[in-house]
Scaffold this motif. Structure first.
Motif, short mmCIF file in Angstrom:
data_model
loop_
_atom_site.label_atom_id
_atom_site.label_comp_id
_atom_site.label_asym_id
_atom_site.label_seq_id
_atom_site.Cartn_x
_atom_site.Cartn_y
_atom_site.Cartn_z
N TYR A 111 41.71 10.41 42.84
CA TYR A 111 40.81 11.23 42.03
C TYR A 111 39.36 11.03 42.45
CZ TYR A 111 44.84 11.42 38.88
OH TYR A 111 46.09 11.60 38.36
N GLU A 112 38.64 12.12 42.52
CA GLU A 112 37.18 12.05 42.57
C GLU A 112 36.73 11.54 41.21
OE1 GLU A 112 33.31 13.71 41.49
OE2 GLU A 112 35.24 14.44 40.74
N LEU A 113 35.59 10.86 41.16
CA LEU A 113 35.18 10.15 39.95
C LEU A 113 35.20 11.01 38.70
CD1 LEU A 113 34.06 7.62 38.56
CD2 LEU A 113 31.76 8.39 39.24
N SER A 114 34.62 12.20 38.75
CA SER A 114 34.56 13.03 37.53
C SER A 114 35.95 13.44 37.07
CB SER A 114 33.67 14.26 37.76
OG SER A 114 34.29 15.21 38.61
N GLU A 115 36.88 13.64 38.00
CA GLU A 115 38.25 13.97 37.63
C GLU A 115 38.90 12.81 36.88
OE1 GLU A 115 40.14 16.76 41.04
OE2 GLU A 115 39.73 14.71 41.66
N LEU A 116 38.70 11.60 37.40
CA LEU A 116 39.29 10.44 36.75
C LEU A 116 38.75 10.27 35.34
CD1 LEU A 116 41.08 7.79 37.24
CD2 LEU A 116 38.87 6.66 37.48
N HIS A 137 23.96 19.43 42.34
CA HIS A 137 24.49 20.23 43.44
C HIS A 137 25.99 20.02 43.56
CE1 HIS A 137 25.34 21.78 47.42
NE2 HIS A 137 25.65 20.58 47.86
N PRO A 138 26.82 21.06 43.34
CA PRO A 138 28.26 20.92 43.50
C PRO A 138 28.64 21.01 44.99
CG PRO A 138 27.74 23.14 42.77
CD PRO A 138 26.43 22.39 42.87
N LEU A 146 38.87 20.60 45.57
CA LEU A 146 39.33 19.90 44.38
C LEU A 146 39.21 20.75 43.12
CD1 LEU A 146 37.77 16.37 44.94
CD2 LEU A 146 40.06 17.17 45.56
N ARG A 147 38.30 21.71 43.14
CA ARG A 147 38.06 22.57 41.99
C ARG A 147 37.70 21.73 40.75
NH1 ARG A 147 39.26 27.65 43.53
NH2 ARG A 147 40.74 27.91 45.25
N ARG A 151 33.29 19.59 35.36
CA ARG A 151 33.49 18.21 34.93
C ARG A 151 32.23 17.35 35.14
NH1 ARG A 151 38.09 20.08 37.13
NH2 ARG A 151 40.09 19.83 36.06
N PRO A 152 31.62 17.38 36.34
CA PRO A 152 30.40 16.59 36.49
C PRO A 152 29.29 17.00 35.53
CG PRO A 152 31.27 17.23 38.63
CD PRO A 152 32.02 18.02 37.60
#
Length: 246
Positions: A111-116, A137-138, A146-147, A151-152
């Motif tokens: 997982y990328e951090l925001s997903e986790l 900046h996304p 990851l879409r 979340r961030p």
């Protein structure tokens, strides 16, 4: 839940504070994070540059190192995208049935951090404090592979003291793209110029993102123009507390 940190080559070499921030943040939320010394590159650079068979040992190494964990967190949307999106491709093309099965078990736990934080741990308010004007900046891999969506931004909106401002034309690429910036320097610089103009238009003190590679690219340009705009990885903002002097 057993959580391991995959730091990535870029962060390990150039931005160790980002990995430290991930660990500090998750420990503050009550979790234990393991850092495995045996970890190595995910193979993204090799894969994207056309050295796909040479990526196989890195795919095998990754699945072996992180096989026992419930979740693997990484402060990089691009590396998470590589693992979840392309490790299976390499295993099927150049590996064997055993490796394919191993990748199918391990890759979904990355997982990328925001997903986790949002999807797995179910939190958006992580107790952060960051009294600065910030724009987000996304990055391309987090956005398109990851879409991660908003979340961030949901995490940033919950940060106390922050003045979060929208970045114009946020979804446009910054022009980094790894070796793209080297092989297509003129195009990359034109894209960077557009991104910097939009960042400056926000009046932000800090630009944040989920990938230090993009922040290095944009931040380098902002520094050369002496704009005074700094960069900070999302993890470092979320790890900040009222007791910090930043």
């Amino acid at each position: 839940m057993r959580i391991a940190l995959f730091i990535t080559c870029f962060n390990d070499t150039m931005f160790p504070r980002t990995g430290q921030a991930v660990v500090a943040l998750l420990e503050r939320l009550g979790h234990t994070v393991d850092f495995l010394q045996a970890q190595a590159c995910c193979g993204q650079m090799h894969f994207n540059t056309g050295y796909r068979p040479e990526t196989l040992p890195m795919v095998r190494r990754f699945t072996e190192v992180f096989a026992e964990y419930d979740a693997v967190v990484t402060p990089s949307g691009s590396c998470a995208g590589m693992i979840r999106g392309h490790h299976g491709t390499i295993a099927r093309q150049y590996g064997d049935a055993e490796l394919v099965a191993a990748v199918e078990c391990v890759a979904p736990t990355v997982y990328e951090l925001s997903e986790l934080l949002v999807d797995v741990l179910g939190v958006t308010d992580v107790g952060a404090y960051f009294p600065h004007r910030v724009t987000y900046h996304p990055t391309c891999h987090s956005l398109r592979m990851l879409r991660v969506g908003d979340r961030p931004l949901r995490l940033l909106r919950a940060v106390k003291g922050i003045d979060l401002v929208e970045l114009p034309d946020a979804t446009s690429c910054c022009g980094f793209g790894g070796t793209f910036a080297l092989k297509n320097a003129d195009t990359s610089n034109a894209m960077l110029a557009d991104k910097m103009r939009h960042v400056q238009a926000t009046g932000a003190e800090i630009l944040t993102a989920g990938d230090n590679s993009c922040l290095l690219h944009i931040g380098g340009g902002l520094s050369r123009l002496r704009t005074g705009v700094g960069t900070r990885h999302l993890a470092e903002i979320l790890a900040s507390t009222e007791g910090d002097r930043r």
